[in-house]
Enzyme design. Structure first.
Site, PDB file in Angstrom:
ATOM      1  N   ASP A 186      37.587  33.298  52.333  1.00  0.00           N
ATOM      2  CA  ASP A 186      36.830  34.515  52.641  1.00  0.00           C
ATOM      3  C   ASP A 186      37.398  35.249  53.844  1.00  0.00           C
ATOM      4  O   ASP A 186      37.346  36.472  53.920  1.00  0.00           O
ATOM      5  CB  ASP A 186      35.383  34.144  53.006  1.00  0.00           C
ATOM      6  N   HIS A 220      56.711  67.903  17.410  1.00  0.00           N
ATOM      7  CA  HIS A 220      57.277  66.663  17.943  1.00  0.00           C
ATOM      8  C   HIS A 220      58.578  66.335  17.204  1.00  0.00           C
ATOM      9  O   HIS A 220      59.580  65.982  17.817  1.00  0.00           O
ATOM     10  CB  HIS A 220      56.300  65.504  17.753  1.00  0.00           C
ATOM     11  N   GLU A 239      33.426  33.858  40.234  1.00  0.00           N
ATOM     12  CA  GLU A 239      34.151  34.592  41.276  1.00  0.00           C
ATOM     13  C   GLU A 239      34.983  33.617  42.127  1.00  0.00           C
ATOM     14  O   GLU A 239      36.180  33.784  42.280  1.00  0.00           O
ATOM     15  CB  GLU A 239      33.115  35.326  42.143  1.00  0.00           C
ATOM     16  N   HIS A 240      34.312  32.591  42.680  1.00  0.00           N
ATOM     17  CA  HIS A 240      34.991  31.567  43.484  1.00  0.00           C
ATOM     18  C   HIS A 240      34.924  30.247  42.738  1.00  0.00           C
ATOM     19  O   HIS A 240      33.837  29.822  42.347  1.00  0.00           O
ATOM     20  CB  HIS A 240      34.284  31.365  44.823  1.00  0.00           C
ATOM     21  N   GLN A 250      27.810  30.193  49.663  1.00  0.00           N
ATOM     22  CA  GLN A 250      27.596  31.310  48.738  1.00  0.00           C
ATOM     23  C   GLN A 250      26.128  31.706  48.723  1.00  0.00           C
ATOM     24  O   GLN A 250      25.770  32.883  48.773  1.00  0.00           O
ATOM     25  CB  GLN A 250      28.024  30.911  47.316  1.00  0.00           C
ATOM     26  N   HIS A 286      24.472  34.267  51.145  1.00  0.00           N
ATOM     27  CA  HIS A 286      24.737  35.705  51.074  1.00  0.00           C
ATOM     28  C   HIS A 286      23.494  36.479  50.668  1.00  0.00           C
ATOM     29  O   HIS A 286      23.242  37.572  51.154  1.00  0.00           O
ATOM     30  CB  HIS A 286      25.829  36.005  50.036  1.00  0.00           C
TER      31      HIS A 286
END
Lengths: 447, 447
Positions: free
Chosen positions: A378, A437, A344-345, A276, A279
């Site tokens: 991934d 209505h 996230e992960h 991670q 990145h």
């Protein structure tokens, strides 16, 4: 040089304050970018192709006389695929096959129309249909990820989207001798577009590409939804066109949280944290573990392995800036902290992952057991790698087939049903002061 | 006074230009409102309760010493319900029961977790969980709609949301003698909150309420998603907090499109067109029909019925400003035009509605057959009445249980699976220049 990687313990008195510091991250709103993006979008909406050409020349250094010249013909996508080395080609195909298979299950599990009739013959249901046309933004330049092409286009394809339009900037290189007037086209990205069933592709990017997709130009068809990651300009443009078209989430930096019971080889965990961190300097890698001795072994592996990593500078900056090793009192406490982070992960690196999984309420993707490295997810396990970041897993979901479908309610009230429902509706409508209505319901009552 | 209600024919030479004029509507971005909302949100984020109290006093004329004093205790919600006239009480309960039953079907049809194992023992799946806490915005003052409370809160309740927090402004009346320092509380709204399982309710509104829900204050808990309609300030605030929390769609004016084959009593159709028009001068009512003589009969009914409607001024303004009767060449053509409009409410007022339904691709809700007045769907048929407007039915869906759930991918790669997947992932990761990703996969390979 030792690594200044933060180590916390939940039992420490200052834990809460330290933990808040680790967690703190907020996307700065850059007003200069917002204003610039608003201008570009307005210009693309007003002048269409001409504006797109100008911005593409100015920002990407790519000159073209017409936007049509910026379209990559389907044949070129196929040629890129055919031209790949055999190992890459078959890896790409295998990954696409698995991603497709998973998303087909997703379609079956909740993406079909349904209806039922109640006792008075009234039909109620939900019709599920694919979007007609979607746009996929693919970043160009150094961070070109063919896997993201698969992850965005395949769910759209499985949903049955009529036309998938990809945009990918191909900035001309300023540093090398091989500068191509058309800019650098990444063959793996084009090949991935071919494999994933992209219908049309344009070499444009930035806010101008988002504007072209949202409003349409003479050459670029207007789409109904735009997905895919991008830089701050792209994110700001997507936020601004939201409502005119649908968008996916605005992604923040990537994150991994490893929940370890101490049974996984520590070098595996170290490498997962790296994967991670590599990145981006803002990416976040966190280890939660109740075993202090094991945390020490992971730290030792991190220090041993780091010098050998080609992207060690990014990894170091990420780990030192946002990483943390957290010693918890128990696995239960580690799960509770993970829920506060909503990563996230989330790797459950445990010999008994199904014991902990039910305790985990918020995460983009949950990777169970030592063999499930985040990187397998991934690329090719099957589930989508476009996942909610920055704690948004509390309320949002991985990109999926459902993002490329929409639902319409179906109602067919029988004559008998209209008698019962009409009285209820009229009562409530009068209560709200909406007499038309009420009367529309009453006209259906038998006199 | 005759009604200046536009009549178009698809066979006319100027149809396309006229049709574009009818369709044209765009929400103006009001920069003054945007700037004001940004300030209010920043202030609520910084000062919490104190800011909420100040804005509530300033904008709603409601004075309180603490935000706690603005909370409506659960007992007061129940008392409001018990105090309703019997007919209203049972109508509210019946509507809630039907809405709940429909949304339970929705949960069953796609809202459950699933997983499977592939041939090498790798588990793949999707875990579906409710949001922990959501906020529901309910407009106050003149447009207070208890039915909207049901339509927002019941799907959240069916999804299993842990805590549903309602906000509803109760502006003090300036015009009447009965001004209450606490502002006007609408008993039907409070009763609906009771029936729909709202956990907490605060009498606050505007951008300050959206900010309080998004960021949390000492008294008001931070939620993970905010749904519900509101004025321009509320819409702007929701758009701005999107990302910090989830939001539903930003709603535009309401719309109805009636696709008629000429077999429904024309006064029914006239009243159905009124029932959208009475909402708001900007609401849109359109009739599409291949039978010119029938269109004439509907027009006659409109003119006959209009003077008797209490909200005739709003209806007239809406019909004259944005309404249209469109004569088409065929029902098929009418369906095609309907798809271009992508209406919020679509009535197929036909003796053979199932013949046309498959041709209809974009709509929030489809009402089949003459007995299915849109108003039945608004209140009690069961499906949600919060629907995509302004053509957004091309890419978005009715509010539903799925809006109050999120998904997490589940992946458990077996040792055997790691051997196959590891090679694919490593190949692609090296192709993307992400070596830690590749090595994390390779570490799991048997040497």
């Amino acid at each position: 040089m030792t690594l200044a990687l933060r180590q916390l313990a939940t039992a420490a008195a200052d834990f809460e304050a330290e933990f808040q510091r680790v967690l703190h991250w907020s996307a700065e709103t850059d007003h200069a970018i917002e204003a610039r993006v608003a201008e570009i979008l307005a210009d693309v909406q007003a002048r269409g192709d001409a504006a797109v050409l100008e911005y593409t020349a100015r920002f990407d250094g790519v000159q073209a006389d017409t936007v049509a010249a910026l379209e990559i013909p389907r044949g070129e996508l196929e040629a890129a695929f055919e031209g790949l080395p055999e190992a890459q080609r078959s890896a790409l195909e295998a990954a696409a096959r698995r991603v497709r298979a998973y998303h087909e299950r997703q379609l079956e599990a909740g993406g079909r129309s349904w209806s039922y009739r109640d006792e008075d013959g009234t039909l109620l249901g939900q019709k599920v249909t694919p979007l007609d046309r979607v746009g996929i933004y693919v970043p160009g330049g150094k961070a070109a990820y063919p896997s993201s092409v698969l992850m965005n286009a395949i769910p759209a394809q499985v949903a049955g989207v009529g036309e998938i339009v990809m945009v990918v900037p191909t900035p001309a290189r300023k540093d090398g001798p091989s500068a191509d007037a058309r800019g650098e086209r990444n063959p793996l990205v084009l090949a991935a577009a071919f494999v994933a069933g992209v219908h049309r592709a344009f070499t444009i990017g930035g806010a101008q590409a988002v504007g072209a997709l949202a409003y349409g130009t003479a050459t670029i068809p207007a789409v109904h939804k735009i997905t895919g990651p991008g830089n701050a300009y792209v994110a700001s443009a997507k936020r601004r066109v939201f409502g005119t078209v649908g968008i996916d989430m605005i992604a923040g930096p990537s994150e991994i949280l490893v929940l370890a019971d101490g049974t996984t080889p520590p070098d595996w965990v170290a490498m997962d944290l790296f994967s991670q961190a590599e990145h981006d300097e803002l990416a976040q890698s966190i280890l939660l573990c109740p075993d202090a001795e094991y945390i020490g072994r992971v730290r030792a592996e991190i220090e041993r392995l780091l010098p050998g990593m080609p992207r060690r500078d990014v990894i170091r900056a990420s780990l030192e800036g946002r990483g943390a090793l957290i010693h918890t009192r128990s696995m239960e406490e580690a799960c509770a902290i993970s829920n506060r982070i909503a990563p996230e992960h989330l790797e459950v690196s445990s010999c008994d992952p199904h014991r902990w999984e039910p305790l985990l309420r918020h995460a983009g993707a949950i990777f169970l057991g030592a063999f499930t490295s985040e990187s397998l997810g991934d690329y090719c396990a099957g589930p989508n790698h476009v996942l909610p970041t920055s704690g948004t897993a509390r309320f949002s979901s991985p990109l999926g087939v459902y993002d490329f479908q929409k639902r319409s309610s179906l109602i067919e009230v029988s004559e008998a049903g209209a008698q019962t429902l009409g009285r209820i509706a009229a009562e409530l409508a009068y209560g709200e002061g909406l007499q038309a209505h009420a009367q529309a319901a009453e006209l259906r009552l038998k006199r």
